[in-house]
Design an enzyme around this catalytic site. Sequence first.
Site, short mmCIF file in Angstrom:
data_model
loop_
_atom_site.label_atom_id
_atom_site.label_comp_id
_atom_site.label_asym_id
_atom_site.label_seq_id
_atom_site.Cartn_x
_atom_site.Cartn_y
_atom_site.Cartn_z
N ASP A 137 6.23 76.36 -62.81
CA ASP A 137 5.13 77.22 -63.25
C ASP A 137 5.29 78.56 -62.54
OD1 ASP A 137 4.42 74.76 -64.26
OD2 ASP A 137 2.33 74.87 -63.62
N LYS A 200 0.13 79.17 -69.61
CA LYS A 200 -0.82 78.56 -68.68
C LYS A 200 -1.91 79.57 -68.36
CE LYS A 200 -0.89 76.62 -63.97
NZ LYS A 200 -0.04 76.23 -62.81
N LYS A 236 -1.29 74.97 -71.15
CA LYS A 236 -1.74 74.35 -69.90
C LYS A 236 -2.93 75.10 -69.34
CE LYS A 236 -0.41 72.98 -65.20
NZ LYS A 236 0.70 72.85 -64.21
#
Length: 288
Positions: A137, A200, A236
């Site tokens: 990430d 995300k 996400k």
Amino acid sequence: MIANLPATNPGVPFDQAWLDQAPQSASFDRDREVGELSPEDLALIASVLDLTSLNSDDTEEKILGLMQDAVEPLQGASAKVAGACVYPAFLHLGGTWLRDRGVKLVTVAGAFPHGLAPLDSRLAEIDLCARMADEVDVATPRYLALEARWEELYFEVQQMVHAAKNTPVKVILGTGEQPDQQMIYRAATVAMMAGASFVKTSTGKERVNATLEAGAILCRAIRDYSKRTEFRVGLKPAGGIRTAQEAARWIELVRDRLGEAWLTPATFRIGASALLEHLRYAHEGLAG
């Protein structure tokens, strides 16, 4: 059909005209109620969870406990979480052990959480982390979006994706630090153009983290990208999702906007640290 799209995204060339046509908003029902959750509902939430510990006081003991929780999140249920997300310093603790039990090892990189280190150092960190983790990430510098420097953001994200080689990259947009849905749409579209595997919402460190308002426009961006390119990108949400009911609202949002096919760990995750405790409480209540 979107349901038959491949679950990989190689990216596409930068397209400013696409961004210029970005919708201003996407509606969603703020007051929608979620009914009583079943054991199957709780197991689904657990199965898409990136169980996370990204705290300054993390220790090896705490991370080992997190990894144990990851492989048996709900007592007596067969579900495992999708991933265990930890700082790079702890990646050596259990990668093989987790993978053997069907859980991915996830980490953060790119000068997490702010993305404000020099690009070369961010790329070197991503390269190193991608060698040890199953997914990375990565943080993006928010000022590039806030100043509408979209082509620069595209090339930075593209380089970060390339630095990770074949390791999937979830690109953190910092949606709570962006002023409106249109900017979130553009930032997400740029990240997808650049090859993001997931977009995300947040690092979990912002003042405002994952919101359903941001989720609605991200679903619109993901759907538009999939229709236009025939590539599938995951979502996400992360930060501030603490209860089973809150998680269920995200499940319903994705089901409604993207379809049932998106509700797998390949294309949907929930990043959370406190959520598992609430899932366990709800699961025990149903079992009792």
